[in-house]
Design an enzyme around this catalytic site. Structure first.
Site, short mmCIF file in Angstrom:
data_model
loop_
_atom_site.label_atom_id
_atom_site.label_comp_id
_atom_site.label_asym_id
_atom_site.label_seq_id
_atom_site.Cartn_x
_atom_site.Cartn_y
_atom_site.Cartn_z
CE LYS A 94 -19.04 18.81 -82.63
NZ LYS A 94 -19.95 19.17 -83.70
CE LYS A 115 -21.65 17.55 -79.93
NZ LYS A 115 -22.01 18.04 -81.23
#
Ligand code: PBG
Length: 329
Positions: free
Chosen positions: A201, A255
């Site tokens: 992330k 992500k």
């Protein structure tokens, strides 16, 4: 003039007609390729629009059947719950995360009661919806404390699992939390609760509209760079994934999505495990703006989503998940 044998092979031959193009297509999308995010709000009879994300809504628990029925009918395998928590319930420690009557817990109980295992439910493990400073963990001198935060995340994980969450998705980026959460769940006999680690992330400006949707945008102090990844790095992403697999992650997430297709591809090639991609709020908003302002047509949605499949994603978290047949002809 082109004569003789040149060219023997014409790749355009197979592109000439629609049936032929369909015959040789290498990637496609089915409903099983999607996870649908759902924003929750307190109250009754609410379907509230979100300014930063036109077309996406916050639902009160009594109105969830509207969107979940549709997701099940479309055969979407899983939803992901995100709560909008009112400011007065937030504090520096994010204690509302551990309240067994909080919005997520009540939604979990209600959805499980009503739908059993007709659809999977995934929940974030992180404190940002609940903290007054908008960070995912406990803050000390602008630094998010690692081990202290994990202690709270263990309680949050256990609580959500007990309330019926099928897939816990730690999105907090603390070091070592996957192993600790796995141990904690097993100890409490929740051996079958899955963990989808947000292993990769990045600290990204693409999350802006989401922070508005969960009400943490104006609260967030500073940025998340001391725990989320630097977007200049890719080898570090592979190290993150390797650790989380070792610690027991069932699946991993990359992500944001579209700007990080190289990461999805590398993770898939290196580890051969289920890789999820998150088409985040900022990506959604950019696509929507392009369409709304007539800069392009709706096919940019399909084109963007197929790119995830080409890169090797197993499924995509997308705010479009339940609306694709209206958008893609
Ligand atoms: C919080 C969380 C974020 C998103 C999902 N979980 C935002 C953040 O880390 O600040 C972003 C999703 C999106 O932008 O659509 N842990």
């Amino acid at each position: 003039m082109i004569t003789g044998k040149f060219p023997a092979l014409r790749l355009r031959r197979s592109r000439k007609t629609d049936w032929s193009r369909r015959l040789i297509e290498e990637n496609n999308l089915t409903p099983s390729d999607f996870i649908l995010p759902i924003f929750l709000i307190e109250g009754k009879n609410k379907k509230q629009s979100i300014k930063s994300m036109p077309g996406v809504y916050r639902y009160s628990i009594d109105k969830l059947n509207f969107i979940i029925d549709r997701a099940i009918k479309k055969r979407i395998p899983m939803i992901a719950l995100f709560p909008y928590i009112s400011k007065k319930k937030k504090n520096a420690l994010g204690t509302e995360a551990l309240n067994e009557n909080n919005l997520v817990c009540r939604a979990l109980k209600e959805i499980k009661r009503k739908y059993k295992n007709e659809i999977g439910i995934m929940c974030d493990v992180a404190l940002d919806p609940y903290t007054s400073h908008g960070h995912d963990g406990l803050l000390q001198d602008k630094y998010v404390l690692n081990d202290e935060t994990i202690k709270v995340l263990l309680d949050q994980s256990l609580l959500q699992a007990q309330m019926g969450c099928d897939v816990l998705a730690p999105s907090d980026m603390m070091d070592g939390r996957i192993g600790e959460i796995r141990k904690h769940l097993d100890k409490h006999n929740l051996k079958m609760t899955q963990i989808l680690s947000y292993a990769v992330k990045y600290a990204s400006s693409f999350y802006g509209p989401f922070r508005d949707a969960v009400g943490s945008k104006n609260l967030l102090k500073g940025n998340k760079k001391n725990y989320q990844m630097d977007y200049r790095n890719i080898n570090e992403a592979l190290r993150e994934v390797a650790l989380d697999i070792k610690e027991g992650a069932d699946m991993v997430m990359v992500k944001p999505g579209l700007p990080y297709l190289d990461v999805i591809k590398k993770v898939k090639e290196n580890f051969k495990i289920p890789v999820m991609a998150y088409q985040v709020s900022g990506e959604y908003s950019l696509l929507e703006n392009g369409i709304k302002n007539n800069l392009t047509d709706k096919n940019i949605i399909l084109e963007s989503l197929i790119a995830f499949k080409r890169a090797g994603a197993n499924a995509i978290v997308s705010y479009y998940a339940d609306r694709l047949d209206h958008i893609i002809k």
